[in-house]
Scaffold this active site. Structure first.
Site, PDB file in Angstrom:
ATOM      1  N   HIS A  93      38.953  44.843  44.016  1.00  0.00           N
ATOM      2  CA  HIS A  93      38.378  43.506  43.805  1.00  0.00           C
ATOM      3  C   HIS A  93      36.928  43.418  44.261  1.00  0.00           C
ATOM      4  CE1 HIS A  93      42.465  42.060  43.108  1.00  0.00           C
ATOM      5  NE2 HIS A  93      42.000  40.864  42.866  1.00  0.00           N
ATOM      6  N   GLU A 135      43.157  40.287  29.538  1.00  0.00           N
ATOM      7  CA  GLU A 135      41.714  40.482  29.403  1.00  0.00           C
ATOM      8  C   GLU A 135      41.302  41.190  28.121  1.00  0.00           C
ATOM      9  OE1 GLU A 135      43.519  41.127  32.095  1.00  0.00           O
ATOM     10  OE2 GLU A 135      42.768  39.642  33.528  1.00  0.00           O
TER      11      GLU A 135
HETATM   12  C1  LIG Z   1      44.081  42.151  35.518  1.00  0.00           C
HETATM   13  C2  LIG Z   1      43.949  40.999  36.430  1.00  0.00           C
HETATM   14  N1  LIG Z   1      43.603  39.800  35.922  1.00  0.00           N
HETATM   15  C3  LIG Z   1      43.481  38.731  36.731  1.00  0.00           C
HETATM   16  C4  LIG Z   1      43.700  38.844  38.070  1.00  0.00           C
HETATM   17  C5  LIG Z   1      43.559  37.651  39.000  1.00  0.00           C
HETATM   18  N2  LIG Z   1      44.896  37.190  39.384  1.00  0.00           N
HETATM   19  C6  LIG Z   1      45.459  37.608  40.531  1.00  0.00           C
HETATM   20  S1  LIG Z   1      47.017  37.059  40.692  1.00  0.00           S
HETATM   21  C7  LIG Z   1      46.958  36.251  39.231  1.00  0.00           C
HETATM   22  C8  LIG Z   1      48.151  35.495  38.755  1.00  0.00           C
HETATM   23  C9  LIG Z   1      49.306  36.384  38.539  1.00  0.00           C
HETATM   24  O1  LIG Z   1      50.413  35.650  38.143  1.00  0.00           O
HETATM   25  P1  LIG Z   1      51.862  36.279  38.177  1.00  0.00           P
HETATM   26  O2  LIG Z   1      51.840  37.597  37.499  1.00  0.00           O
HETATM   27  O3  LIG Z   1      52.775  35.260  37.639  1.00  0.00           O
HETATM   28  O4  LIG Z   1      52.131  36.556  39.718  1.00  0.00           O
HETATM   29  P2  LIG Z   1      52.263  35.484  40.913  1.00  0.00           P
HETATM   30  O5  LIG Z   1      50.896  35.333  41.510  1.00  0.00           O
HETATM   31  O6  LIG Z   1      52.769  34.225  40.368  1.00  0.00           O
HETATM   32  O7  LIG Z   1      53.180  36.117  41.892  1.00  0.00           O
HETATM   33  C10 LIG Z   1      45.720  36.414  38.625  1.00  0.00           C
HETATM   34  C11 LIG Z   1      45.308  35.819  37.349  1.00  0.00           C
HETATM   35  C12 LIG Z   1      44.041  40.119  38.568  1.00  0.00           C
HETATM   36  N3  LIG Z   1      44.239  40.320  39.877  1.00  0.00           N
HETATM   37  N4  LIG Z   1      44.182  41.158  37.737  1.00  0.00           N
END
Ligand SMILES: Cc1ncc(C[n+]2csc(CCOP(=O)(O)OP(=O)(O)O)c2C)c(N)n1
Ligand SMILES: [Mg+2]
Lengths: 325, 323
Positions: B129, B60
């Site tokens: 959230h 971000e």
């Molecule tokens: C700072 C932030 N940006 C965006 C999100 C929304 N979000 C939640 S999970 C996710 C994907 C995360 O991917 P990864 O780190 O690969 O974990 P996975 O879900 O694959 O276990 C996103 C973009 C968030 N929760 N926090």
């Protein structure tokens, strides 16, 4: 490394607890018995289990939005976890946290986390506290491939390397951040190579092989304990389920991965893998594994019952706990 | 007039501005292939291509900062932060850079950047959230803050924001995306800094914005049955803030209440109340009241969450006490 039979059975039990718990959570969310914003880790049981099995009880972990597995692997109680997801008063956070914020400090769990990358500096600081207070504790930091693109990941690796902190960074690379394939937003194929930029070891391992995870985590933990600093371990794995339960409603007809790919990874199931190994090694009988499954089913059933029957928080509790003391 | 959703209205605004000005482009997490976490950018990638609808890594601070740089480089970026909660990671680029560049550099550089983000609670998503953070941005000089409640304003304000040359924080409410409303056919712009009076009344002024506007209207209807005639004002933007419309109303009613989903303490309501005191003190028959979210992180359990958030019933209760 000779693991010993007890350790192996313990790891199988943990993976089974995670699998059954997550499957139950998925089904409860699908049935709308619990709020429908849960991230489950079915298919990723080995990384959580192998790492936590290599930790001592006093060691710590930080977790993510997909955190149920990490918490269970570090000793979390299924009943209080389930009660928290139900939003009940008996839950780990009195119903205030929910699926993304389960915690048990007495087990060295510093919290699941709704902010991607949010746990990485916290793990780093936890390791700092261990050094400063001369406690022989290591912190294991779980995060996803997506999180490795946040600044917190890079800043933390650098800091931990400079200060030689007793922390291991465990990237569970499941190939996606939400619906975005990792390769479209990530500069490298292996997250582990990023360790080089910070002068620390980085290794890629098969994240669905609990024995390999255990071995590699043990080595990294030993390094950390010896004051040699952090290691980045990348566990290649896959989530079988959606990013969140119920994502089909959101995605409609769109899909971000093929059925073949999902099937391919299901064939690499960490539990079946272990069962095969057990059969081949002759050390562990099928009956022993079956018994673990049966016991876990009973444990889970009791956890759901506990969650269902527990009281809701009183609305007056809403302003409690903003500050301590 | 067509009845469309808030989401569709935003999507139309984006399409119209992408069509109108080739410097306009969109970037953010999941905005392209999946059309945005709340489907606001749905279908845009297919029409405008990857150059103008860009999926980013989860980063971000850099997404916002790249928006600042791209704006300084002659483009008109529209950055989507998946939710304002994650926008906290982008605060440095928003507050230290976007907001200050024009002033700090003696008016020599422009940052025509629109940062869109959903916010708000009500879905049991827990403390990290569910926040409403408009006050953080309102507090910072150099940032415009738009916060529409209706589909028509969502569209008209977004287009106005894209067409001007300052950084804007454009806050949408997660609960409003599916709300339908009349939206004028054809091209129109909603000016920044003009509140709309949604309901005229003579007994009390209810000032609100974003989702709480609907609670205010519902409360006004309930109050009508009790013989209380409430005026409801939707501010639509917080910076610029249309104090004149509010003050004019308060002069008539003598009573004012501000309703908002941010935390009560240090929220936008405090600023609005202060401006009412400054401009209409002699016309007030009662202290200005704030109906807002309790000063706690948002809890997960549905009952607790409901207890933390302001609702129509709270507005009615406070209004009854005031009149
Ligand atoms: C700072 C932030 N940006 C965006 C999100 C929304 N979000 C939640 S999970 C996710 C994907 C995360 O991917 P990864 O780190 O690969 O974990 P996975 O879900 O694959 O276990 C996103 C973009 C968030 N929760 N926090
Ligand atoms: Mg991932």
């Amino acid at each position: 490394m000779d693991l010993g039979k007890d350790k192996m059975l313990e790891m199988y039990r943990m993976m089974t607890r995670i699998r059954l718990f997550e499957t139950q959570v998925r089904d409860l969310a699908t049935a709308s018995e619990i709020p429908g914003f849960v991230h489950v880790s079915i298919g990723e049981e080995a990384s959580a289990t192998g790492v936590c099995a290599a930790l001592r009880p006093a060691d710590r972990i930080t977790s993510t939005h997909r955190g149920h597995g990490h918490l269970i692997a570090k000793g979390g109680r299924l009943d209080r976890m389930m009660a928290e997801i139900f939003g009940k008063r008996t839950g780990y956070c009195k119903g205030k946290g929910g699926s993304m914020h389960i915690v048990d400090f007495s087990l060295g769990i510093l919290g699941a986390n709704g902010i991607v990358g949010g746990g990485i500096p916290i793990a780093t600081g936890s390791a700092l506290a261990a050094v400063v207070t001369q406690r022989d504790e290591v912190t294991a930091c779980f995060f996803g491939d997506g999180a490795s693109n946040e600044g917190t990941f890079h800043e933390s690796l650098n800091l931990a390397a400079v200060w030689k902190l007793p922390v291991i960074y465990v990237c569970e690379n499941n190939g996606f951040g939400e619906f975005t394939p990792m390769q479209t937003v990530t500069s490298v194929t292996d997250i582990a190579v990023r360790a080089q930029a910070y002068g620390i070891p980085g290794i890629v391992i098969d994240g669905n092989d609990v024995l390999e995870v255990y071995r590699c985590a043990s080595e990294a933990i030993a390094r950390a304990r010896a004051g040699e600093g952090p290691t980045l371990i990348e566990c290649k794995t896959y989530r079988w389920e959606g990013h969140v339960v119920g994502e089909q409603a959101f995605l409609g007809k769109a899909s971000y991965r093929s059925e073949e790919e999902v099937a391919e990874w299901k064939a690499r199931c960490p539990l079946i893998r272990f069962e095969k190994f057990a059969a081949e090694s002759g050390m562990i009988s099928a009956a022993e594994l079956k018994k673990i499954r049966a016991e876990t089913e009973v444990e889970l059933e009791a956890a759901v019952k506990f969650a269902r029957e527990s009281p809701l928080p009183d609305p007056a509790e809403v302003t409690d706990d903003v500050f301590s003391g | 007039m067509a009845q469309i959703t808030y989401r569709e209205a935003l999507n139309q605004a984006l399409r119209e501005e992408l069509d109108r000005d080739e410097r306009v482009f969109i970037m953010g997490e999941e905005v392209g292939y999946f059309g945005g976490a709340f489907k606001v950018t749905d279908g845009l990638l297919a029409v405008y291509g990857e150059k103008r609808v860009r999926d980013t890594p989860i980063a971000e601070l850099t997404i916002a900062g790249a928006g600042v740089g791209a704006a300084m480089g002659g483009l008109k970026p529209i950055v989507e932060l998946m939710t304002i909660n994650f926008g906290l990671l982008a605060m440095d680029q928003i507050v230290n850079h976007a907001a200050k560049i024009h002033y700090m550099f003696g008016g020599r550089a422009k940052v025509p950047l629109v940062i869109r983000a959903p916010q708000g609670a009500g879905h049991q998503l827990g403390a990290q959230h569910s926040q409403s953070l408009e006050a953080y941005f309102l507090h910072c000089p150099g940032l415009l803050v738009a916060i529409p409640a209706t589909p028509a304003d969502a569209k008209g304000l977004l287009k106005s924001c894209i067409r001007q040359d300052n950084p804007v924080i454009f806050l949408e409410h997660e609960s409003l995306y599916g709300v339908k409303g009349d939206v004028p056919e054809g091209e129109y712009l909603t000016p920044l800094g003009q509140a709309s009076v949604l309901r005229e009344g003579k007994d009390i002024t209810i000032v609100s914005y974003s989702k709480c506007v609907y609670d205010a209207v519902a409360a006004a209807e309930a109050l009508e049955n009790e013989g209380v005639d409430a005026e409801v004002i939707d501010l639509r933007t917080l910076n610029p803030l249309d104090t004149a419309t509010v003050v004019e109303s308060v002069r008539k009613t003598g009573k004012a209440m501000v309703v908002y989903e941010g935390w009560r303490t240090g929220g936008a309501g405090a600023e609005i109340a202060a401006q009412i005191y400054e401009a209409a003190f002699d016309h007030l028959d009662a202290p200005v009241e704030r109906v807002a979210t309790l000063d706690t992180p948002i809890p997960y359990n549905a009952r607790l969450e409901k207890a933390a958030l302001p609702g129509a019933a709270d507005i009615v209760k406070v209004a009854e006490r005031m009149v």
